[in-house]
Structures are given as structure tokens and as C-alpha cells.
Scaffold this motif. Sequence first.
Motif, mmCIF file in Angstrom:
data_model
loop_
_atom_site.group_PDB
_atom_site.id
_atom_site.type_symbol
_atom_site.label_atom_id
_atom_site.label_comp_id
_atom_site.label_asym_id
_atom_site.label_seq_id
_atom_site.Cartn_x
_atom_site.Cartn_y
_atom_site.Cartn_z
ATOM 1 N N PHE A 18 0.827 -1.208 0.000
ATOM 2 C CA PHE A 18 0.000 0.000 0.000
ATOM 3 C C PHE A 18 0.862 1.259 0.000
ATOM 4 N N GLU A 19 1.969 1.240 0.717
ATOM 5 C CA GLU A 19 2.877 2.394 0.701
ATOM 6 C C GLU A 19 3.527 2.566 -0.668
ATOM 7 N N GLN A 20 3.900 1.466 -1.297
ATOM 8 C CA GLN A 20 4.458 1.541 -2.653
ATOM 9 C C GLN A 20 3.422 2.105 -3.623
ATOM 10 N N LEU A 21 2.196 1.607 -3.535
ATOM 11 C CA LEU A 21 1.120 2.068 -4.406
ATOM 12 C C LEU A 21 0.916 3.578 -4.284
ATOM 13 N N THR A 22 0.761 4.064 -3.059
ATOM 14 C CA THR A 22 0.462 5.490 -2.894
ATOM 15 C C THR A 22 1.662 6.374 -3.230
ATOM 16 N N GLU A 23 2.867 5.902 -2.958
ATOM 17 C CA GLU A 23 4.062 6.685 -3.314
ATOM 18 C C GLU A 23 4.163 6.861 -4.824
ATOM 19 N N LEU A 24 4.017 5.765 -5.556
ATOM 20 C CA LEU A 24 4.075 5.835 -7.024
ATOM 21 C C LEU A 24 2.902 6.639 -7.585
ATOM 22 N N PHE A 25 1.728 6.416 -7.021
ATOM 23 C CA PHE A 25 0.534 7.110 -7.487
ATOM 24 C C PHE A 25 0.638 8.618 -7.293
ATOM 25 N N TYR A 26 1.010 9.067 -6.103
ATOM 26 C CA TYR A 26 1.048 10.510 -5.865
ATOM 27 C C TYR A 26 2.178 11.193 -6.625
ATOM 28 N N ALA A 27 3.202 10.458 -7.017
ATOM 29 C CA ALA A 27 4.214 11.028 -7.923
ATOM 30 C C ALA A 27 3.565 11.314 -9.276
ATOM 31 N N LYS A 28 2.694 10.422 -9.729
ATOM 32 C CA LYS A 28 1.961 10.645 -10.984
ATOM 33 C C LYS A 28 0.993 11.817 -10.843
ATOM 34 N N VAL A 29 0.328 11.897 -9.687
ATOM 35 C CA VAL A 29 -0.626 12.986 -9.440
ATOM 36 C C VAL A 29 0.089 14.330 -9.523
ATOM 37 N N GLN A 30 1.259 14.425 -8.924
ATOM 38 C CA GLN A 30 2.021 15.688 -8.943
ATOM 39 C C GLN A 30 2.412 16.086 -10.361
ATOM 40 N N ALA A 31 2.588 15.110 -11.242
ATOM 41 C CA ALA A 31 2.966 15.388 -12.633
ATOM 42 C C ALA A 31 1.761 15.553 -13.556
ATOM 43 N N ASP A 32 0.567 15.281 -13.059
ATOM 44 C CA ASP A 32 -0.639 15.333 -13.881
ATOM 45 C C ASP A 32 -1.134 16.770 -14.015
ATOM 46 N N GLU A 33 -1.431 17.162 -15.225
ATOM 47 C CA GLU A 33 -1.863 18.531 -15.526
ATOM 48 C C GLU A 33 -3.099 18.950 -14.730
ATOM 49 N N LYS A 34 -4.055 18.070 -14.575
ATOM 50 C CA LYS A 34 -5.307 18.420 -13.896
ATOM 51 C C LYS A 34 -5.252 18.171 -12.381
ATOM 52 N N LEU A 35 -4.742 17.022 -11.986
ATOM 53 C CA LEU A 35 -4.753 16.666 -10.570
ATOM 54 C C LEU A 35 -3.701 17.408 -9.748
ATOM 55 N N SER A 36 -2.614 17.807 -10.375
ATOM 56 C CA SER A 36 -1.553 18.482 -9.619
ATOM 57 C C SER A 36 -2.056 19.763 -8.966
ATOM 58 N N GLU A 37 -3.018 20.412 -9.580
ATOM 59 C CA GLU A 37 -3.573 21.645 -9.012
ATOM 60 C C GLU A 37 -4.296 21.362 -7.688
ATOM 61 N N VAL A 38 -5.012 20.258 -7.630
ATOM 62 C CA VAL A 38 -5.749 19.892 -6.418
ATOM 63 C C VAL A 38 -4.787 19.522 -5.291
ATOM 64 N N PHE A 39 -3.676 18.892 -5.642
ATOM 65 C CA PHE A 39 -2.752 18.357 -4.644
ATOM 66 C C PHE A 39 -1.476 19.183 -4.500
ATOM 67 N N ARG A 40 -1.468 20.396 -4.978
ATOM 68 C CA ARG A 40 -0.235 21.194 -4.965
ATOM 69 C C ARG A 40 0.289 21.493 -3.565
ATOM 70 N N HIS A 41 -0.575 21.500 -2.562
ATOM 71 C CA HIS A 41 -0.150 21.773 -1.183
ATOM 72 C C HIS A 41 -0.042 20.488 -0.354
ATOM 73 N N MET A 42 0.058 19.369 -1.021
ATOM 74 C CA MET A 42 0.135 18.075 -0.357
ATOM 75 C C MET A 42 1.395 17.993 0.502
ATOM 76 N N SER A 43 1.248 17.516 1.724
ATOM 77 C CA SER A 43 2.407 17.372 2.604
ATOM 78 C C SER A 43 3.263 16.200 2.135
ATOM 79 N N PRO A 44 4.533 16.205 2.493
ATOM 80 C CA PRO A 44 5.402 15.078 2.122
ATOM 81 C C PRO A 44 4.913 13.740 2.690
ATOM 82 N N ALA A 45 4.140 13.781 3.772
ATOM 83 C CA ALA A 45 3.649 12.552 4.410
ATOM 84 C C ALA A 45 2.296 12.097 3.851
ATOM 85 N N HIS A 46 1.714 12.853 2.914
ATOM 86 C CA HIS A 46 0.371 12.559 2.416
ATOM 87 C C HIS A 46 0.238 11.127 1.889
#
Length: 158
Positions: A18-46
Motif C-alpha cells: 500500500f505504501e508503494q502504491l500510494t508513493e508511485l501514485f502521488y508522484a503521478k498525481v504531482q505530474a498530472d496537468e489536472k490533478l496536480s492543481e488539487v494536490f499542490r499543497h500536499m504534505s510530504p507525508a500525504h
Amino acid sequence: MEKQIPTLYEWAGGLEKFEQLTELFYAKVQADEKLSEVFRHMSPAHAKHVAHFIAEVFGGGKLYTEGDGGSHARMVQHHIGKMLTEELRKRWLHLLLETADEMGLAADPEFRSAFVGYLEWGSRLAVINSQLPENPVGQQEPMPKWGWGETGGPYMPG
């Protein structure tokens, strides 16, 4: 001898998966044109907190509530007032399922049915709750628990 059915948490491979899944996933979210805006203030522990939340919901013990000091109400609170859209929800779900496939998360039909069922349920509630000005979930409300099968009946707010 009676056969013991594993929890979804155990079947998926435990906390590491589960930690691997969310780490890889949120790296994609940060690079995503649409989702990165929603998660731009995400904490490093998110990503780790989300992994612990999902793991607990899937039967992994009190990883989020005791380990991270979280609660169901606290997770819902993160969505209040965010005004999430169906388009964003679908994109979020697509990237998460894509990540699950890429990392080799359990892909058998039974597990994926339960996994996708939870993600559909939770992401749709996130969109609903994101439109609200106040959290509808009280601190006393228990964490959701998700298993191999049944749904909880129709959604009826309030």
C-alpha cells in the motif's frame, strides 16, 4: 480444518504494497496537468497517510487511527470545500488503477472487484463531501471497513 480467508490487506501484500502504491501514485498525481492543481499543497507525508488509511480500511489494523492519529472524520475533512468534479474523480481513479497494474498489485478478479468497489465508493463520497461547507462525519464515527463482498445499501445522506 476450516479455511481462513485473508483480509484484503493481507491478500494485497500488506503495508509495504500500500505504501508503494500510494508513493508511485502521488508522484503521478504531482505530474498530472489536472490533478496536480488539487494536490499542490500536499504534505510530504500525504502518500503514507493515505496508504495507512486504505490499509486500515482493508483490515490492516489501526495504522491510520493509532499510528497517524487520524480518524474517518479527519479524512473526510480533507475534502470539505475542495469542490471536486466528476472529471477529477475519474482521472484520480484512472491513475490509481494504472499504478496498481504497473506495480503488480494483486490482479485476481475477486481482489480487484473489492479494490475498485472501495475506490469507487470512497472517491464518489469525496466528491459529494467536497461540495459541503461542513464535515458531515462526526469524530465518533468509526473507520470504514471493507471486505470481499457486499455493499452497505443505498447512499442516503444525513
